[in-house]
Design a protein around this motif. Structure first.
Motif, PDB file in Angstrom:
ATOM      1  N   SER A 147       0.812  -1.221   0.000  1.00 45.01           N
ATOM      2  CA  SER A 147       0.000   0.000   0.000  1.00 45.01           C
ATOM      3  C   SER A 147       0.843   1.266   0.000  1.00 45.01           C
ATOM      4  CB  SER A 147      -0.943   0.014   1.206  1.00 45.01           C
ATOM      5  OG  SER A 147      -0.196  -0.058   2.407  1.00 45.01           O
TER       6      SER A 147
ATOM      7  N   THR B 162      -4.571   2.081  -6.933  1.00 43.41           N
ATOM      8  CA  THR B 162      -4.632   0.638  -6.699  1.00 43.41           C
ATOM      9  C   THR B 162      -4.769  -0.102  -8.026  1.00 43.41           C
ATOM     10  OG1 THR B 162      -7.022   0.720  -6.421  1.00 43.41           O
ATOM     11  CG2 THR B 162      -5.681   0.952  -4.436  1.00 43.41           C
TER      12      THR B 162
ATOM     13  N   ALA C  40      -2.846  -2.333  -3.202  1.00 42.25           N
ATOM     14  CA  ALA C  40      -4.205  -2.393  -2.632  1.00 42.25           C
ATOM     15  C   ALA C  40      -4.237  -1.596  -1.332  1.00 42.25           C
ATOM     16  CB  ALA C  40      -4.598  -3.839  -2.378  1.00 42.25           C
TER      17      ALA C  40
END
Length: 471
Positions: free
Chosen positions: A404, A449, A470
């Motif tokens: 992330s 993402t 993500a």
């Protein structure tokens, strides 16, 4: 040793909607002194690629045949050639008697003479016979060979760029004896096909003052002209490849240069003829040179083009149907970041899949690669199987995955890294760094993402790995 990597290639359905196509990539030869890779063929379960490579004496070019097994490993290398000459493979066919027929250009270094030539090899790839064909005092390059039903061979040769436009059709019997020669003035032929009743369709270009017109002509079995057709867009046009559907339906690409000595190319066109009448024309979304045209077992046509007018000469495969409607275009992965240009490109089909062989060249060194594209669009991952000369092993770890904020990249191996690139699902580079500036931790918090691909280009080849962002 075979090592699996992952790479990316894109399929553009209808030229607008981006999806993926599946491909296998095999790096066959790395860092050889190679002039061209100009033929690919298949017999049983083996693939044969013909290239021309610098000989050990450093001055000649020998012909080299690469036999690939079912795993795309090189099972046999066969050098053939005559000392003191530059010899370049142009076409290879399997004869009806299951022997290799090699059509090639033979050039003396002094005096500088070009001749078309033909050679037969037996099952052990030993030379049975070879023959140099008459050139009428001009420089002639071999283009293609076709076997007739009686076991004779027809060889197409035509003048080089600097010579007056001239083409030759030679007939050679199964013993390697020249039976006849037919000369065509003011016409430079690049390809031909044999039709029913052994009629021929020839494609090329014809001089028109300061320009060239794309040109088609049909000959009967005795070599007499039945008709001719000229395609003139007011610039420098040529037809390098032609595909014949039966005796009267012909499809061909037309490439256009801006001028005789201006090597900027306009967008490629595909044309369809019924006899000598132009039926349909479509324009493709890229400029460049036509390399090959064939039909797959699925019934679709496969057209290979080398893109021009850009920093790197890319490779595009266009799949289209009987109505010249584009089904998809596929761009071959450009993973050799140090290459200065693409070399000759070749195309064949096996079981509906698309096989492309090409070289990437940098100075006098080059790599030979084989690409296999799946006949269906819609795959997201490309499996690549490279084989490098020498002991190279690229080990890459990416974690966490999914990630992330920060990606950590670990690369193991005693080799030089050229470049590290992160590519998004649209094929856009979102991160790029030179190997000398390599860092372990890469910030990704600014990226959307989705699925991305890390591509590591090194002296051992390329390795690509998927990563998911993500949040």
């Amino acid at each position: 040793m075979l090592k699996k990597i992952i790479s990316i290639v894109f399929c553009i359905l209808g030229i607008l909607n981006h999806q993926y196509c599946q491909s296998n990539i095999v790096e066959l030869i790395h860092d050889f002194e190679i002039d061209n890779a100009s033929t690919i063929n298949k017999i049983n379960d083996n693939i044969l690629i013909g290239i021309s490579t610098r000989s050990q004496n450093g001055t000649d070019y020998d012909m080299l045949l690469l036999d690939l097994n079912e795993s795309y490993e090189i099972s046999q290398k066969t050098y053939i050639g005559e000392e003191g000459k530059l010899e370049f493979i142009k076409d290879v066919i399997w004869s009806s008697s299951n022997e290799l027929i090699i059509c090639y250009s033979s050039r003396l270094t002094s005096p500088y003479i070009f001749k078309a030539a033909l050679m037969k090899l037996d099952a052990n790839k030993e030379v049975v016979w070879s023959i140099e064909l008459p050139n009428d005092g001009i420089r002639v390059d071999a283009r293609k060979v076709i076997e007739k039903t009686n076991g004779e061979f027809i060889v197409l040769g035509s003048s080089s760029f600097s010579e007056p436009n001239t083409s030759f059709l030679y007939t050679v019997n199964s013993l390697g004896e020249l039976m006849s020669t037919q000369k065509f003035d003011s016409f430079q032929a690049f390809d031909f096909q044999m039709l029913e009743d052994e009629e021929l369709i020839l494609a090329g270009r014809k001089r028109d003052n300061d320009n060239y017109d794309a040109y088609l002509t049909k000959l009967d079995s005795q070599g007499e002209k039945l008709w001719e057709s000229i395609i003139d867009y007011g610039k420098v046009e040529a037809i390098n490849k032609i595909y014949a559907n039966g005796n009267s339906d012909f499809i061909a690409p037309v490439e256009t240069q801006l001028g005789l000595y201006d090597f900027q190319y306009e967008k490629l066109k595909l044309i369809r003829f019924q006899q000598d009448d132009l039926q349909n024309t479509i324009e493709l979304p890229f400029e460049g040179k036509a390399k090959d045209l064939t039909k797959s077992v699925t019934g679709n046509y496969l057209f290979l083009a080398q893109a021009r007018n850009s920093a790197s000469d890319g490779l595009n495969l266009v799949v289209f149907n009987e109505d010249l409607e584009v089904i998809c275009t596929e761009e071959a992965p450009d993973y050799n970041t140090e290459s200065t240009s693409s070399g000759d490109l070749i195309l064949s089909t096996v079981d509906g899949n698309y096989f492309i062989g090409n070289i990437y060249s940098a100075d006098t060194k080059a790599d030979v690669n084989l690409f296999e594209f799946d006949k269906e669009c819609g795959q997201t991952i490309i499996s690549a199987i490279p084989e490098n000369l020498g002991d190279c092993e690229i080990e890459m770890e990416i974690f966490p995955n999914p990630a992330s904020q920060i990606l950590t990249l670990k690369i193991n191996g005693a080799f030089k890294i050229h470049e590290i690139t992160l590519i998004n699902s649209l094929g856009q580079k979102v991160f790029q760094i030179n190997g000398a500036d390599f860092i372990d931790n890469i910030s990704i918090e600014h990226l959307e993402t989705g699925i991305y691909f890390f591509k590591i280009s090194s002296e051992c080849g390329v390795k690509t790995k998927k990563v998911i962002i993500a949040r």
